[in-house]
Design an enzyme around this catalytic site. Structure first.
Site, PDB file in Angstrom:
ATOM      1  N   ASP A  12      20.935 -11.318 -24.117  1.00 15.95           N
ATOM      2  CA  ASP A  12      20.519 -12.149 -25.857  1.00 15.95           C
ATOM      3  C   ASP A  12      20.904 -10.572 -26.796  1.00 15.95           C
ATOM      4  O   ASP A  12      20.347  -9.361 -26.571  1.00 15.95           O
ATOM      5  CB  ASP A  12      19.060 -11.542 -25.694  1.00 15.95           C
ATOM      6  CG  ASP A  12      19.054 -12.633 -27.016  1.00 15.95           C
ATOM      7  OD1 ASP A  12      18.860 -13.648 -26.924  1.00 15.95           O
ATOM      8  OD2 ASP A  12      18.444 -11.980 -27.788  1.00 15.95           O
ATOM      9  N   ASN A  70      25.418 -14.207 -38.404  1.00 22.74           N
ATOM     10  CA  ASN A  70      25.428 -15.430 -39.379  1.00 22.74           C
ATOM     11  C   ASN A  70      24.913 -15.819 -40.645  1.00 22.74           C
ATOM     12  O   ASN A  70      25.339 -16.279 -41.336  1.00 22.74           O
ATOM     13  CB  ASN A  70      24.392 -16.628 -38.285  1.00 22.74           C
ATOM     14  CG  ASN A  70      25.092 -17.473 -36.920  1.00 22.74           C
ATOM     15  OD1 ASN A  70      26.608 -16.931 -36.747  1.00 22.74           O
ATOM     16  ND2 ASN A  70      24.705 -17.294 -35.961  1.00 22.74           N
ATOM     17  N   GLU A 105      23.378 -17.383 -28.366  1.00 24.40           N
ATOM     18  CA  GLU A 105      23.326 -15.608 -28.378  1.00 24.40           C
ATOM     19  C   GLU A 105      23.290 -15.289 -27.002  1.00 24.40           C
ATOM     20  O   GLU A 105      23.182 -13.799 -26.244  1.00 24.40           O
ATOM     21  CB  GLU A 105      22.905 -14.231 -29.253  1.00 24.40           C
ATOM     22  CG  GLU A 105      21.199 -14.506 -28.618  1.00 24.40           C
ATOM     23  CD  GLU A 105      20.547 -15.422 -30.225  1.00 24.40           C
ATOM     24  OE1 GLU A 105      19.698 -15.480 -30.430  1.00 24.40           O
ATOM     25  OE2 GLU A 105      20.803 -16.400 -30.458  1.00 24.40           O
ATOM     26  N   ASP A 135      30.918 -17.074 -34.452  1.00 22.94           N
ATOM     27  CA  ASP A 135      31.382 -18.015 -33.029  1.00 22.94           C
ATOM     28  C   ASP A 135      32.897 -17.119 -32.619  1.00 22.94           C
ATOM     29  O   ASP A 135      32.013 -16.264 -31.506  1.00 22.94           O
ATOM     30  CB  ASP A 135      32.929 -18.212 -33.821  1.00 22.94           C
ATOM     31  CG  ASP A 135      31.256 -20.401 -33.993  1.00 22.94           C
ATOM     32  OD1 ASP A 135      30.178 -20.008 -33.682  1.00 22.94           O
ATOM     33  OD2 ASP A 135      31.857 -20.684 -34.528  1.00 22.94           O
TER      34      ASP A 135
END
Length: 389
Positions: free
Chosen positions: A262, A270, A305, A279
């Site tokens: 993770d 973001n 993620e 992305d």
């Protein structure tokens, strides 16, 4: 004026494209038709041999018929054997072309000769009509080739007619009838060619549609098993692989490890730089992970993620070494993405099955999740291990 111009290059290209199919069709038809001709010739020879001529003209006519059918018997017998020989030799293109051309020219030549010989005692030109019809129906001819072929046949017939038919009225009638017979052959040949082109075009269209459908099915199959952003396996496909590997583990007792990865503080990326960079980060991580896994391992993106890695034939210590290597790789390679300082790290949770243990996928996943939670709680950017219940 441009509308009436003929694109000869396009016609030549099309002829070259159709040449293999045309030759194969004609060879297949020749293999079927050639063996039927010699028995018919023998029947004619036997019937005319039985008849005794009553005049010099009739004797000459009988002799010509016998010679013509005898030559046809030998000719088509040899062609039938040659066609049989060439059936499993598609590489002999020149010989195949020569065989088909000989059959066409020979048939029309014999039909013309017999019709001319018949004029010695009758006005019959049925052999010419039959020959033109058979050649037009049995073989495929390109339009211009058919035009030259039947024009030459008509010219030869008219020449032969002049030599054997002395009655001017019958001569004129047969000249007209010969023109009609050759015209019928030409028309039939053109119709055959048109049907061949339509069937070939439809076949090509169906093949193209089938290919397109297959490509679309492959794309759908790929999308059903892969994450569209990263190109990695999705959760459903990964679950299937893990279940299969667990069945193999029960048979072989080879160890395996399940890694849950993770990205740390990914939401901040973001929020700070926008989703396009997020992305790009996901794609970069997928590329880095893919470059490190073995061919027998399985890698998937679970969503967001989170990533998961199944290490086959890998015990606890080996799994820890691989996980630590991946953690260090992410720490060094994710400092900058697309010119943006992101300084991302990854937390990894590991569960494992050593020889002699037993567990389910649910237990393995839960253990990896516990280990990942522990890594997050202890400060992130670290590897933790948990055994399945």
């Amino acid at each position: 004026m441009r509308a009436w111009r003929i694109n000869w290059q396009a016609i030549a290209d099309k002829n070259r494209a159709l040449a293999p199919q045309l030759l194969e069709q004609n060879m297949r038809r020749l293999r079927f038709a050639a063996p039927w001709i010699p028995p018919i010739n023998l029947m004619h020879i036997w019937l005319f041999w039985q008849r005794q001529p009553e005049s010099a003209n009739e004797a000459l006519w009988r002799q010509g018929i016998l010679v013509a059918h005898g030559a046809m018997f030998v000719f088509f017998g040899a062609l039938a054997l040659l066609a049989w020989y060439l059936e499993r030799r598609p590489e002999r293109v020149r010989l195949r072309q020569l065989c088909v051309s000989a059959a066409i020219v020979g048939t029309l030549g014999f039909a013309t000769a017999i019709s001319a010989i018949d004029q010695l005692i009758t006005s019959n030109i049925t052999p010419l009509l039959v020959g033109c019809t058979l050649v037009a129906l049995i073989f495929l001819h390109r339009p211009f080739s058919a035009l030259w072929l039947f024009s030459l046949t008509l010219a030869l017939f008219l020449f032969g007619l002049q030599q054997t038919q002395g009655d001017p009225i019958v001569l004129l009638s047969n000249q007209v009838n010969g023109l009609s017979a050759c015209s019928i052959g030409l028309l039939l040949a053109w119709l055959q060619w048109r049907n061949f082109i339509q069937i070939y075009t439809q076949k090509q269209r169906l093949q193209a549609q089938a290919l397109l459908l297959e490509e679309q099915n492959q794309k759908l199959s790929y999308l059903a098993e892969h994450d569209p952003l990263s190109g990695l396996l999705n959760r459903r496909a990964f679950n299937t692989i893990v279940e299969r590997e667990l069945l193999r583990y029960k048979r072989t007792r080879q160890p395996l490890c399940l890694l849950l990865l993770d990205l740390d503080y990914f939401k901040a990326i973001n929020d700070r730089f926008g989703h396009p960079l997020g992305d790009a980060v996901i794609k970069r991580v997928a590329s880095l992970l893919s470059s490190q896994v073995r061919s027998l391992d399985s890698l998937a993106r679970l969503g967001g993620e989170e990533f998961m890695l199944l290490l086959s034939d890998c015990d606890r210590e080996q799994g820890l070494q691989i996980a630590e290597k991946l953690r260090e790789l992410m720490e060094t390679q994710l400092r900058e993405v697309d010119g943006k300082a992101v300084a991302l790290t990854v937390s990894i949770g590991i569960s494992y099955l050593d020889a002699g243990q037993s567990s389910t996928y649910e237990s393995l996943y839960a253990a990896s999740d516990r280990a990942l939670y522990s890594a997050k709680q202890e400060g992130r950017n670290r590897v933790k291990v948990a055994a399945p219940n």
